[in-house]
Write a protein that holds these residues in place. Structure first.
Motif, PDB file in Angstrom:
ATOM      1  N   LEU A  94       0.811  -1.216   0.000  1.00 11.82           N
ATOM      2  CA  LEU A  94       0.000   0.000   0.000  1.00 11.82           C
ATOM      3  C   LEU A  94       0.847   1.270   0.000  1.00 11.82           C
ATOM      4  CD1 LEU A  94      -2.952  -0.649   2.455  1.00 11.82           C
ATOM      5  CD2 LEU A  94      -3.070  -0.159   0.008  1.00 11.82           C
ATOM      6  N   SER A  95       1.986   1.191   0.707  1.00 13.61           N
ATOM      7  CA  SER A  95       2.766   2.405   0.935  1.00 13.61           C
ATOM      8  C   SER A  95       3.303   3.004  -0.352  1.00 13.61           C
ATOM      9  CB  SER A  95       3.934   2.112   1.881  1.00 13.61           C
ATOM     10  OG  SER A  95       4.846   1.281   1.204  1.00 13.61           O
ATOM     11  N   GLN A  96       3.376   2.211  -1.399  1.00 13.78           N
ATOM     12  CA  GLN A  96       3.914   2.785  -2.636  1.00 13.78           C
ATOM     13  C   GLN A  96       2.899   3.702  -3.315  1.00 13.78           C
ATOM     14  OE1 GLN A  96       5.120  -0.774  -4.591  1.00 13.78           O
ATOM     15  NE2 GLN A  96       7.202  -0.611  -3.789  1.00 13.78           N
ATOM     16  N   ARG A 118      10.535   9.214   5.622  1.00 17.31           N
ATOM     17  CA  ARG A 118      11.930   9.480   5.274  1.00 17.31           C
ATOM     18  C   ARG A 118      12.033  10.340   4.019  1.00 17.31           C
ATOM     19  NH1 ARG A 118      16.427   6.316   6.934  1.00 17.31           N
ATOM     20  NH2 ARG A 118      18.196   6.799   5.591  1.00 17.31           N
ATOM     21  N   GLN A 119      11.212   9.968   3.025  1.00 19.67           N
ATOM     22  CA  GLN A 119      11.223  10.737   1.784  1.00 19.67           C
ATOM     23  C   GLN A 119      10.765  12.173   2.031  1.00 19.67           C
ATOM     24  OE1 GLN A 119       8.774   7.968  -0.352  1.00 19.67           O
ATOM     25  NE2 GLN A 119      10.423   7.497  -1.794  1.00 19.67           N
ATOM     26  N   GLY A 120       9.776  12.294   2.920  1.00 20.27           N
ATOM     27  CA  GLY A 120       9.254  13.617   3.246  1.00 20.27           C
ATOM     28  C   GLY A 120      10.329  14.503   3.828  1.00 20.27           C
ATOM     29  N   VAL A 121      11.065  13.959   4.807  1.00 18.85           N
ATOM     30  CA  VAL A 121      12.137  14.726   5.429  1.00 18.85           C
ATOM     31  C   VAL A 121      13.181  15.114   4.397  1.00 18.85           C
ATOM     32  CG1 VAL A 121      14.049  14.614   7.066  1.00 18.85           C
ATOM     33  CG2 VAL A 121      11.798  13.732   7.712  1.00 18.85           C
ATOM     34  N   GLY A 122      13.512  14.125   3.516  1.00 20.15           N
ATOM     35  CA  GLY A 122      14.507  14.391   2.473  1.00 20.15           C
ATOM     36  C   GLY A 122      14.065  15.517   1.565  1.00 20.15           C
ATOM     37  N   LEU A 123      12.810  15.483   1.164  1.00 22.67           N
ATOM     38  CA  LEU A 123      12.288  16.521   0.274  1.00 22.67           C
ATOM     39  C   LEU A 123      12.325  17.885   0.958  1.00 22.67           C
ATOM     40  CD1 LEU A 123      11.012  16.756  -2.577  1.00 22.67           C
ATOM     41  CD2 LEU A 123       8.804  16.840  -1.417  1.00 22.67           C
ATOM     42  N   GLY A 124      11.928  17.888   2.235  1.00 28.91           N
ATOM     43  CA  GLY A 124      11.950  19.135   3.000  1.00 28.91           C
ATOM     44  C   GLY A 124      13.347  19.723   3.044  1.00 28.91           C
TER      45      GLY A 124
END
Lengths: 350, 415
Positions: free
Chosen positions: A12-14, A21-27
């Motif tokens: 589901l997560s895809q 983690r991706q969110g933090v990276g994007l931020g």
């Protein structure tokens, strides 16, 4: 079976946007982009209005970085000694000040600034070695007494230095090739006739920053990539076990203490050239390294670097944008760190 | 019976404890407290102020009205609470009846407030020069024979605007009462002449790294007015030099003082030619100043020329000794006669005549100077002009002057 089900990624997560983690990276990426824009773009008027001027803002950032470099040099020795020996050496600031005075004397005497730096490092390393052998080895395992004795040493040392060097402010003169200002390829403003005004920054401070990074990387490599580093790390984790496996811990202790003291002395000379040398500096740098180490995490080189970066930047930005309350900012950061992550940003949980 | 005995015992004890104090006070010495900053960022300043005070004591041969002068030192670190602590120790433990000090602005205000709680002790200022030590809510037993920071600036603002042609000036000063007073004194004249001050930076006392502050100063100012003292001034000046500082400087009184001019560092280039004003000028060629310099130089570790701290402590100590001499060293009336004498006294100093106004603040000559290189390579303040007999309200009627408001970060303002 339970293991297998846990390790299988949930399909589901895809589909549902990003992971945390991706969110933090994007931020972080967005923040980095904004910062790069702030460095290279020409500022609109509203931004100049908020942050005084591009020159003031960038200088504050650069000064924060240099100050962080200085703090790192002092605090890295402090954190190593604590991590290994569980000993808060409250005379660490005195080592800084003594290093600065010795560097001044040598630079004046020989006429070579680099000899002053070398003398600051070597003589203070020897002083550290003597302190370890004469004081700390005798009080081993007795944390409270060690701490009190180091306070005593720092008070006596401060008065002895005041008696010998007096209250005058000394400035260690940097050689000709290190002084003066350089133009950085960053445009701070455009004059009405179209010429670009470049950011001017003292060359010596850039050298300080670069040497702090080089020394930091060197220390990291020493601790993480060499045999003695492995011993130090083992000693940080479990001293008794290290001793039981046949390593002479006293030698390791002595080496680390000498290195820490030497770094403080080196920082004294480097800092005394960038700023100045006067009584009271010892307490200032002791306090700074305490805060840096508390924020960064006891016993970690990377933590000291991160802590120094945060405190250095906070101090300089505070000085420019809210000078009256700038001092408070440092301590707010410390209190918040203690409340959220008491072991420090990079501190291990033990 | 036991009760009575115990009371008796307590009484005896109490007498025993107080008696030495009385005995000491009656001995043939006069104790004078000397309060200065012998620690912290202003250590060098404090050391020189002691030289100044001792120059006055030596001038009297260590004796006044046939009694020996005993100096008891108290040390502060330029913070008001440390000054009050030291004053309290001198007054309440050492039992001094005359106290000379303190050195720094905020300290002066704090000690003035403390003075109100001890009306039987006579306080003479050291070199502290905040305006409100004497202007607003003064203490009856606090005397200032040195002048205040706004008086020290007499002539500078006009000179900067008319003779140097500076129209737009930024200020950098420490964040406490004395630099507020100095900036006030400078701006009072400069703004009146037509100049503007678009940016004022206030930095914490004891700050080391000024490069960010320097960077925040607007590029388009004609000059930078700097009112920093001791180690702070040395740090600012050498970092301003390193940053390739282009705009010329205007000095506050203690920024271009001997305590800074003699410091070791790379700042000659930015200093030479800097105009300033203050209660002294190094190249003053009057005989009185030359004699004072010669007497001052007999002290250990003296500078090539007395700093304004040495000068201020000298004048206040000398006033105390002159008045003591007049009343024959008699302090039996809790110093009432002494204070009466002090408030009417007027005497010749190395820098001209000094007298007090109704708030017990001095009226004296001020010196407009410029930093220049002496023949032997040392930096000195060259005398340009003397402004005679400047009073605390800078020649403005008192009520008009009071209406300008207390000095602060925002007051005065002329962007």
């Amino acid at each position: 079976m339970a293991d297998a089900s846990r390790s299988t990624p949930k399909p589901l997560s895809q589909g549902q946007g990003m992971t945390r983690r991706q969110g933090v990276g994007l931020g972080l990426l967005v923040l980095a982009a904004i910062f790069v824009w702030m460095v290279f773009a020409q500022w609109p008027d509203w931004l100049n209005a908020i942050l005084i001027s591009k020159k003031a803002f960038l200088s504050a950032i650069l000064n924060g970085l240099t100050l962080a470099g200085l703090y790192f040099l002092v605090a890295s020795g402090f954190t190593l000694v604590f991590g290994l020996m569980r000993n808060v050496n409250l005379a660490h600031g005195s080592l800084y000040l003594l290093g600065a005075y010795i560097g001044y004397e040598f630079a004046e005497w020989t006429g070579y600034w680099l000899l002053g730096v070398a003398a600051g490092f070597l003589i203070l390393a020897v002083v550290g070695l003597v302190m370890q052998v004469l004081v700390f080895r005798r009080l081993e395992g007795d944390d409270l007494r060690q701490t009190l004795v180091t306070i005593g040493i720092s008070v006596v040392a401060a008065d002895l230095m005041l008696a010998y060097w007096g209250g005058t402010t000394y400035q260690i003169l940097t050689p000709e090739w290190l002084s003066g200002a350089v133009q950085l390829p960053i445009v701070t403003a455009v004059r009405s006739n179209g010429t670009e005004v470049l950011l001017v920054y003292p060359f010596y401070r850039i050298v300080v920053l670069v040497s702090a990074i080089v020394i930091g990387v060197g220390l990291w490599a020493l601790v993480n990539r060499t045999r003695i580093g492995a011993m130090i790390r083992a000693g940080v984790d479990d001293r008794d076990m290290l001793a039981a496996s046949g390593v002479n811990v006293h030698v390791v202790f002595a080496v680390v203490f000498a290195l820490g003291a030497g770094l403080a002395g080196l920082a004294g000379v480097v800092g005394g050239s960038a700023l100045s040398v006067a009584p009271g500096e010892d307490v200032r740098y002791l306090l700074a390294s305490l805060v840096v180490v508390i924020v960064g995490g006891m016993g970690s080189i990377v933590g000291a670097a991160i802590g120094a970066l945060i405190i250095g930047l906070a101090e300089q930005i505070g000085l420019v944008y809210f000078p009256t309350y700038g001092v408070v900012l440092t301590f707010v950061i410390m209190v918040v760190t203690l409340a959220i992550r008491p072991q420090g940003i990079m501190g291990g949980t033990r | 019976m036991t009760m009575k005995r115990r009371t008796l015992l307590a009484l005896t004890l109490a007498t025993g404890l107080t008696a030495p104090g009385i005995a000491l006070a009656q001995a043939d010495t006069i104790k004078i407290g000397l309060l200065a900053t012998f620690e912290g960022a202003f250590t060098v300043l404090g050391e020189d102020s002691e030289r100044g005070a001792m120059t006055a004591v030596d001038e009297f041969g260590g004796m006044v009205a046939g009694k020996k002068i005993e100096i008891v030192k108290g040390s502060s670190d330029a913070s008001p609470d440390s000054a009050v602590r030291a004053a309290r120790k001198l007054v309440e433990q050492d039992g001094v009846k005359i106290l000379v000090g303190p050195l720094s602005g905020d300290e002066g205000i704090a000690v003035k407030d403390y003075a109100k709680t001890h009306p039987d002790v006579t306080f003479l200022n050291g070199s502290s020069a905040a305006q409100d030590t004497t202007l607003r809510d003064p203490a009856d037993n606090f005397f200032r024979f040195s002048t205040d920071g706004a008086q020290w600036m007499a002539g500078l603002g006009t000179y900067a605007y008319n003779d140097r042609g500076y129209k737009k000036v930024a200020t950098v000063a420490e964040d406490y009462s004395f630099p507020y007073t100095q900036v006030f004194g400078f701006m009072a004249e400069f703004c009146k002449a037509g100049g503007t001050v678009p940016s004022k930076s206030w930095v914490p006392i004891g700050n080391k790294d000024y490069s960010s502050v320097i960077a925040a100063i607007p590029d388009d100012v004609d000059a930078i007015y700097v009112a920093l003292g001791g180690a702070d001034a040395v740090n600012f000046l050498s970092q301003y030099n390193d940053a390739g500082g282009q705009a010329p400087l205007i000095g506050g009184s203690i920024t271009v003082d001997q305590t800074v001019l003699t410091a070791k560092g790379r700042m000659r280039d930015v200093l030479i030619g800097t105009p300033a004003a203050g209660p002294t000028a190094d190249t003053n060629d009057s005989q009185a100043w030359k004699d004072f310099t010669a007497a001052y130089k007999k002290q250990d570790g003296a500078f090539p020329s007395p700093s304004l701290f040495a000068h201020a402590y000298y004048i206040n100590m000398k006033a105390a000794l002159l008045a003591l001499d007049k009343v024959g060293g008699d302090l039996s009336d809790d110093g009432a006669k002494l204070r009466q004498e002090l408030s009417t006294i007027s005497f010749e100093t190395p820098t001209g005549k000094v007298s007090l106004d109704s708030n017990r603040n001095a009226i004296a000559d001020m010196y407009l100077t410029e930093v220049s290189e002496a023949a032997d390579g040392t930096l000195v303040n060259k005398l340009i002009k003397v402004t005679p007999q400047v009073n605390q309200t800078l020649g403005i009627p008192t009520d008009e002057f009071l209406a300008l408001g207390a000095v602060s970060r925002e007051n005065p303002s002329c962007p």
